[in-house]
Scaffold this motif. Structure first.
Motif, mmCIF file in Angstrom:
data_model
loop_
_atom_site.group_PDB
_atom_site.id
_atom_site.type_symbol
_atom_site.label_atom_id
_atom_site.label_comp_id
_atom_site.label_asym_id
_atom_site.label_seq_id
_atom_site.Cartn_x
_atom_site.Cartn_y
_atom_site.Cartn_z
ATOM 1 N N PHE A 199 -4.366 3.266 -6.048
ATOM 2 C CA PHE A 199 -3.742 4.207 -5.123
ATOM 3 C C PHE A 199 -2.588 3.574 -4.354
ATOM 4 O O PHE A 199 -1.558 4.222 -4.120
ATOM 5 N N SER A 200 -2.725 2.302 -3.974
ATOM 6 C CA SER A 200 -1.741 1.673 -3.094
ATOM 7 C C SER A 200 -0.606 0.992 -3.827
ATOM 8 O O SER A 200 0.494 0.871 -3.279
ATOM 9 N N CYS A 201 -0.830 0.524 -5.039
ATOM 10 C CA CYS A 201 0.171 -0.277 -5.765
ATOM 11 C C CYS A 201 0.616 0.499 -7.009
ATOM 12 O O CYS A 201 0.048 0.337 -8.093
ATOM 13 N N GLN A 202 1.609 1.315 -6.819
ATOM 14 C CA GLN A 202 2.059 2.162 -7.913
ATOM 15 C C GLN A 202 2.811 1.374 -8.980
ATOM 16 O O GLN A 202 2.786 1.740 -10.158
ATOM 17 N N LEU A 212 -2.764 -3.181 1.491
ATOM 18 C CA LEU A 212 -1.926 -2.886 0.331
ATOM 19 C C LEU A 212 -0.997 -1.710 0.562
ATOM 20 O O LEU A 212 0.096 -1.653 -0.018
ATOM 21 N N THR A 213 -1.398 -0.754 1.387
ATOM 22 C CA THR A 213 -0.524 0.394 1.648
ATOM 23 C C THR A 213 0.753 -0.010 2.374
ATOM 24 O O THR A 213 1.740 0.731 2.337
ATOM 25 N N LYS A 214 0.752 -1.155 3.032
ATOM 26 C CA LYS A 214 1.956 -1.622 3.720
ATOM 27 C C LYS A 214 2.970 -2.237 2.767
ATOM 28 O O LYS A 214 4.135 -2.380 3.117
ATOM 29 N N SER A 254 4.957 -1.683 -0.075
ATOM 30 C CA SER A 254 5.465 -0.633 -0.958
ATOM 31 C C SER A 254 6.098 -1.188 -2.228
ATOM 32 O O SER A 254 6.231 -0.456 -3.210
ATOM 33 N N GLY A 288 -7.431 -1.896 1.237
ATOM 34 C CA GLY A 288 -6.521 -0.762 1.094
ATOM 35 C C GLY A 288 -5.555 -0.647 2.260
ATOM 36 O O GLY A 288 -4.384 -0.284 2.079
ATOM 37 N N SER A 289 -6.018 -0.974 3.490
ATOM 38 C CA SER A 289 -5.145 -0.893 4.660
ATOM 39 C C SER A 289 -4.017 -1.909 4.594
ATOM 40 O O SER A 289 -2.959 -1.707 5.197
ATOM 41 N N CYS A 314 -8.678 1.354 -4.803
ATOM 42 C CA CYS A 314 -7.722 1.010 -3.740
ATOM 43 C C CYS A 314 -6.434 0.457 -4.319
ATOM 44 O O CYS A 314 -5.334 0.802 -3.873
#
Length: 543
Positions: free
Chosen positions: A180-183, A153-155, A157, A150-151, A177
């Motif tokens: 939440f991170s990959c819309q 994938l949040t980078k 965008s 998750g840390s 994860c």
């Protein structure tokens, strides 16, 4: 008693002069803010001649794939990073920014995270690398939990394609994860190692697919704990699921689905109702073009249900490891789907007399066919039984596809060999690997460029005829040396090693009569000229 001498104010001399601290001027211009070094300010109020204004920064963001395993993909990322720096980074030294981008593009995720802690400039560069990525391939070691990605994938965008190789166990935390991170995720592939366990259930996977409105492709391994499958999505076009087992129900309501691959476990205890599952595909997936089903429970009833599903757009069909598929099953497929371009029936476990006729019928009735895979469909049953007896005597248990076919070890069967005659104008690839029951092969396929005869141990050299001028590759690993020589002789038009290619008998007057199919006509082999030397175009692979 010692006393410290007192110092009177009169004894103290004048204070020493202190060195004034040197104050450096600003490195940037006070008018335009650009670096002063070699700079001529273009703004009014300056005595220097005006210079052209720098072009405004583009708002466009370059998006490329980010790969940490494929060097070719990594080089593409590097090019994208350089372009991002050229457009977005306004530094005093542009060469330094390009060099930094060249270094960062070669780093794996762990290296990028370490580089981000060096300084602010490097941190900004790493941030741009992550932000510019559309595709990421990650490998999660066993020591890291599934939620640790998750840390990373949040980078990203703008991530749209994600491939994860899990060496640890997988559960719903991974899906949470990613969700939440990959819309804007469009493609997801999850593979696991041999020691890992996939604990994702059918309900959890179905909710994930329903929530991801942009998801068009999902591929997952180790789906042993799904229990059931209920997909409902208007965006999904590709579904690959492997290691399926004991489905209570299977509903795939995806109107835009074009490719479906279902690979079931090789266990006899699998209780999935394939007839009901296949019968509903025509109503819920009308645009299906590619269908692959691998199961030991594939039967003639399943094929009939597939034929009645009326999948008008079906072009590629693969039915692997079927236990009761016969030539009647193949005839049902041919009559229902005349526009097939690929037909894969490899691993069928029926008797040799049940399939070879269907293969010839399919080749004759499907004019658009370009690939046929019939591996293990024509087998020498006496050899299979001998192998089973050998395994039982040695106390071993083989896991080959032949073990799923129920035979009596003490049964003595006479060898039953088959011949195969195929004439097709558009066929490009033909695979007959493992067809130990094949002893005669006649091919008249002008477009055929790849032929697989691996482990065709009983194919006789004098009963082989290849009328395939476009042939480029022949795979003959495990074949007799005489057969390999016959193949090479026919390719080079040198039949000295095989004087007679067909069955013949002497007549009363001593002459010979060659018995061959009527349509077979000798054609000269094709050659190509390379460096003023003539060599055959085809390559025979024996390793």
């Amino acid at each position: 008693m010692l006393r410290h001498p007192t110092t009177s104010p009169a004894a103290v001399g004048p204070p020493l002069p202190t060195k004034a601290s040197k104050k450096r001027g600003n490195y940037n211009c006070g008018r335009c803010g650009l670096p002063k070094r070699g700079h001529t300010c273009p703004l009014p109020g300056s005595d220097a001649p005006a210079a052209p204004l720098p072009p405004p920064r583009s708002e466009r963001r370059l998006r490329r794939a980010l790969s940490f395993e494929d060097e070719d993909a990594a080089s593409e990322v590097g090019d994208a990073v350089e372009e991002v720096w050229d457009e977005e980074v306004v530094e005093e030294e542009g060469v330094l920014g390009k060099c930094l981008a060249e270094v960062l593009r070669r780093l794996p995720p762990a290296g990028l995270m370490a580089a981000a802690m060096v300084c602010r400039g490097w941190r900004d560069g790493v941030r741009r690398v992550w932000r510019a990525a559309e595709e990421v391939r990650l490998r999660v070691p066993r020591s890291c939990p599934a939620g640790s990605i998750g840390s990373v994938l949040t980078k990203c965008s703008s991530l749209v394609r994600l491939s994860v190789k899990m060496e640890s166990d997988v559960d719903v935390t991974l899906l949470a994860c990613i969700s939440f991170s990959c819309q804007n995720l469009e493609s997801l592939e999850i593979s696991i190692s041999d020691a890992s366990v996939n604990r994702i259930t059918g309900d959890e996977l179905g909710r994930f697919v329903s929530d991801k409105r942009c998801l068009s492709s999902i591929k997952m391994e180790g789906c042993t704990n799904l229990g059931f499958l209920n997909f409902s999505s208007s965006s999904l076009s590709t579904i690959w699921l492997s290691d399926l087992n004991c489905f209570s129900k299977m509903i795939i309501n995806c109107p835009n689905l074009s490719e479906l691959s279902l690979d079931f476990s090789r266990q006899e205890t699998d209780s999935t109702d394939l007839v009901t599952a296949v019968d509903s595909l025509g109503r819920t997936c009308p645009r299906l073009r590619k269908l692959h089903i691998a199961s030991v429970h594939l039967s003639h009833e399943v094929v009939l249900a597939l034929a009645s599903a009326d999948l008008r757009g079906l072009r590629m069909l693969s039915l692997v490891l079927g236990s009761e598929i016969t030539d009647a099953s193949v005839a049902a497929i041919v009559s229902s789907y005349e526009r097939l371009e690929l037909l894969d029936l490899s691993g069928i476990l029926s008797d040799t007399t049940s399939v070879s006729g269907g293969i010839q019928f399919a080749a004759a009735q499907l004019p658009l066919l370009q690939l046929i895979d019939c591996g293990m469909t024509i087998r020498d049953t006496s050899t299979d039984i001998a192998d089973i007896e050998h395994d039982e005597n040695n106390g071993s248990c083989s896991n080959s596809v032949g073990d799923y076919h129920q035979r009596t070890p003490n049964t003595k069967l006479q060898p039953m060999y088959q011949k195969l005659i195929i004439k097709h104008g558009r066929l490009k690839k033909l695979s007959l690997w493992g067809c130990s029951g094949l002893d005669a092969l006649y091919l008249n396929c002008p477009e055929l460029n790849d032929l697989n005869l691996t482990s065709c141990t009983n194919l006789h050299p004098e009963r082989l005829l290849l009328q395939c001028p476009s042939l480029e590759h022949v795979h003959a690993s495990g074949c007799q040396d005489t057969l390999v020589g016959a193949i090479q002789s026919q390719i080079l038009n040198d039949y000295t090693g095989v004087e007679n290619l067909f069955q013949c008998k002497r007549l009363a007057d001593g002459s010979k009569r060659i018995q061959v199919p009527r349509y077979i006509v000798q054609q000269p082999p094709q050659y190509e000229k390379v460096d003023d030397t003539i060599r055959a175009r085809c390559v025979v692979h024996i390793d």
